[in-house]
Design a protein around this motif. Structure first.
Motif, short mmCIF file in Angstrom:
data_model
loop_
_atom_site.label_atom_id
_atom_site.label_comp_id
_atom_site.label_asym_id
_atom_site.label_seq_id
_atom_site.Cartn_x
_atom_site.Cartn_y
_atom_site.Cartn_z
N LYS A 180 -2.34 -4.33 -2.91
CA LYS A 180 -3.08 -4.85 -1.63
C LYS A 180 -2.32 -4.74 -0.49
O LYS A 180 -2.62 -4.34 0.48
CB LYS A 180 -3.48 -6.28 -1.93
N THR A 181 -1.00 -5.36 -0.50
CA THR A 181 -0.14 -5.37 0.83
C THR A 181 -0.07 -3.70 0.90
O THR A 181 -0.07 -3.43 2.27
CB THR A 181 1.09 -6.16 0.46
N HIS A 182 0.42 -2.85 0.10
CA HIS A 182 0.56 -1.42 0.53
C HIS A 182 -0.77 -0.95 1.19
O HIS A 182 -0.63 -0.35 2.37
CB HIS A 182 0.67 -0.79 -1.06
N VAL A 205 -4.30 -9.55 7.77
CA VAL A 205 -3.91 -10.95 7.35
C VAL A 205 -3.72 -10.68 5.79
O VAL A 205 -4.92 -10.64 4.81
CB VAL A 205 -4.78 -11.97 7.54
N ASP A 206 -2.67 -10.78 5.12
CA ASP A 206 -2.52 -10.74 3.67
C ASP A 206 -2.46 -12.21 3.17
O ASP A 206 -2.01 -13.07 3.53
CB ASP A 206 -1.02 -9.99 3.64
N ASP A 207 -2.99 -12.16 1.75
CA ASP A 207 -3.03 -13.24 0.96
C ASP A 207 -3.64 -14.43 1.49
O ASP A 207 -3.00 -15.35 1.48
CB ASP A 207 -1.44 -13.60 0.40
N ILE A 208 -4.87 -14.24 1.92
CA ILE A 208 -5.70 -15.44 2.55
C ILE A 208 -5.75 -16.54 1.54
O ILE A 208 -6.39 -17.79 1.93
CB ILE A 208 -6.80 -15.04 3.35
N ILE A 243 2.31 -3.14 -11.01
CA ILE A 243 3.02 -2.04 -10.36
C ILE A 243 4.31 -2.20 -9.75
O ILE A 243 5.07 -1.64 -9.88
CB ILE A 243 2.35 -1.09 -9.44
N ARG A 244 4.28 -3.36 -9.28
CA ARG A 244 5.75 -4.09 -8.71
C ARG A 244 6.48 -4.09 -9.75
O ARG A 244 7.83 -3.77 -9.84
CB ARG A 244 5.47 -5.39 -7.97
N GLU A 245 6.11 -4.47 -10.97
CA GLU A 245 7.14 -4.71 -12.05
C GLU A 245 7.49 -3.29 -12.69
O GLU A 245 8.71 -3.22 -13.01
CB GLU A 245 6.34 -5.57 -13.19
MG MG Z 1 0.97 -8.56 -1.72
#
Ligand code: MG
Ligand code: ADP
Length: 454
Positions: free
Chosen positions: A164-166, A220-223, A319-321
């Motif tokens: 999402k952040t990507h 806006v990330d992670d609302i 995916i981060r992991e």
């Molecule tokens: Mg994120």
């Protein structure tokens, strides 16, 4: 202490003490012990690290800690520079060094400081799969004509570590790239909240409005973190309306569908729902492999396919992991100056997945695994035959039963056709001796071991 005569190594020794007390031993040994401080100037301390990944890892995880320790040790704002060893330091040749000067305090270079965008996150580095196709397509069209589509707001939701952040940052970067005077701002709902509270405390709402309303694209990330924060939600609502009415684009992310977010005001919810809501699902195996290969390619790494496959098969939902496992693998490989092998990959995976290296293994499993790998039938392993291959395989199985299972000599003897404990002792010694030669034999035994322990 007189700080004017401080040397690089003196300062590093002092910092190391402080670091040691803030992190656990293992972490210290992995990431900090191999570092040498090789230069100290007015404004920069140069640290020599074994590889680029190493630098990336430290910079990503420990930058703040390092900088604050340097500040308290010297009283000055000294930056950290890294020099990376290239080539084998132990074969005599002096290592060639590659200088990297990373961001100063708080991500100055890494992020574009006004927009808070990380340049690594682009659409071209984002691998498309059936899990994220729609989200990616919507993101691209919003980036191409911000505020001009009906996707306003665009809301992307999905689980942790799925991109999402990507995507959010990729939108920002694309807009920055193709607009002459872009006004893009990336924030998280936590930062938004904090800025809002600070503005109230300092009686300074104009700087708050300036930051959040003078933009063309607000990300806006992670609302989900706005849940239950009524006053901030209110503020967010007004900011949103103001931007929306002036044709500005808003893009949001959350960890679940907005209707599952409790503690959000209805009018905020209905605002979110007036645009486009798209999800990102967990990627399938092919996509996970493709993502790993893309990372490797982007970083100019040669990673055998079987290793990307091993990682992708074992790390499923996040995916981060998965990237974490890859980075760990690279760190291990550069620390030990060894090639990237399946064994090393398994070790990195075990650590990433939080499995202990000593999973409970039974003597029967050892026998089974030795039998398969050394191609000697189980029956023969526990039998009486004295043929060389059989006897050697049997010794290996006994040795591993001792080493991995930790079984008693008697117990092992029983499993191998009721042999005496001295036979087991003899077997263990014989295997150890043979392993000392670092031959093919050594590799085979290690191979069985890592298979069993994984
Ligand atoms: Mg994120
Ligand atoms: P989230 O914000 O959903 O928790 P992130 O956007 O931080 O997840 O993604 C976690 C990591 O995985 C990042 O390093 C990101 O670059 C990477 N990633 C996620 N999805 C993809 C993808 N489709 N292609 C390439 N990298 C990805």
């Amino acid at each position: 202490m007189d700080k004017t005569n401080l040397t690089a190594s003196g300062l590093w020794a002092e910092l190391s003490e402080g670091i040691k007390s803030s992190i656990n031993e293992q972490t210290f040994a992995t990431w900090f012990e191999p570092i040498r401080a090789v230069g100290l100037e007015e404004t920069a301390l140069t640290l020599e690290v074994p590889s680029k990944f190493y630098y990336e890892w430290i910079d990503k995880h420990y930058r703040e800690m390092l900088l604050s320790k340097i500040k308290s040790a010297t009283g000055k704002d000294i930056k950290v520079r890294y020099s990376v060893l290239i080539g084998e330091p132990d074969n005599g040749a002096h290592p060639r060094e590659l200088d990297i000067t990373p961001a100063g305090p708080l991500t100055e270079d890494f992020y574009d400081s006004g927009s808070r965008l990380n340049k690594r996150y682009t659409f071209s580095s984002f691998v498309e799969g059936s899990n994220n196709q729609l989200a990616k397509a919507a993101s691209i069209s919003v980036a191409d004509s911000p505020g001009q589509t009906s996707f306003n707001p665009l809301l992307i939701y999905g689980g942790v570590g799925l991109g999402k952040t990507h995507l959010l940052q990729a939108i920002g970067n694309k807009v920055m790239f193709q607009t002459p005077q872009p006004r893009v701002h990336y924030t998280t709902s936590e930062k938004f909240t904090l800025d809002f509270i600070t503005a109230i405390q300092n009686n300074n709402s104009s700087s708050f409005s300036e930051r959040y309303r003078n933009v063309d694209v607000l990300l806006v990330d992670d609302i989900q973190f706005l849940q239950k924060k009524e006053q901030t939600q209110e503020q967010f609502f007004h900011t949103f309306n103001d931007l929306y009415q002036r044709g500005k684009q808003v893009i949001l992310t959350t960890d679940k569908h907005p209707r599952e977010l409790y503690g959000l005001k209805d009018r905020l919810l209905s605002r979110f729902q007036s645009g486009l809501i798209v999800d990102i699902q967990a990627p399938n195996l092919e996509t996970r492999i493709a993502i790993l290969q893309k990372k490797a390619e982007d970083d100019n790494l040669e990673i055998p396919y079987e290793i990307t496959e091993l990682i992708a098969t074992n790390v499923r939902g996040n995916i981060r992991e998965m990237e974490g496992a890859l980075i760990k693998l690279l760190a291990y490989s550069s620390l030990s100056h060894s090639d990237i092998t399946i064994q090393l990959a398994k070790r990195a995976l075990r650590e990433t997945l939080g499995r202990s290296g000593t999973k409970t293994v039974s003597i029967d499993e050892v026998i089974q695994s030795v039998s398969e790998t050394l191609d000697v039938p189980e029956k023969k392993l526990i039998g009486r035959g004295r043929k060389m291959e059989v006897a050697t395989a049997r010794q290996v199985a006994m040795y591993l039963s001792r080493e991995i299972v930790g079984a008693s000599l008697e117990n092992i003897g029983l499993h191998f056709g009721g042999r005496d404990h001295t036979t087991v002792i003899h077997a263990c010694r014989a295997v150890k001796r043979k392993m000392g030669d670092k031959t093919d034999f050594h590799r085979k035994v290690d191979g069985i071991r890592s298979q069993l322990e994984f």
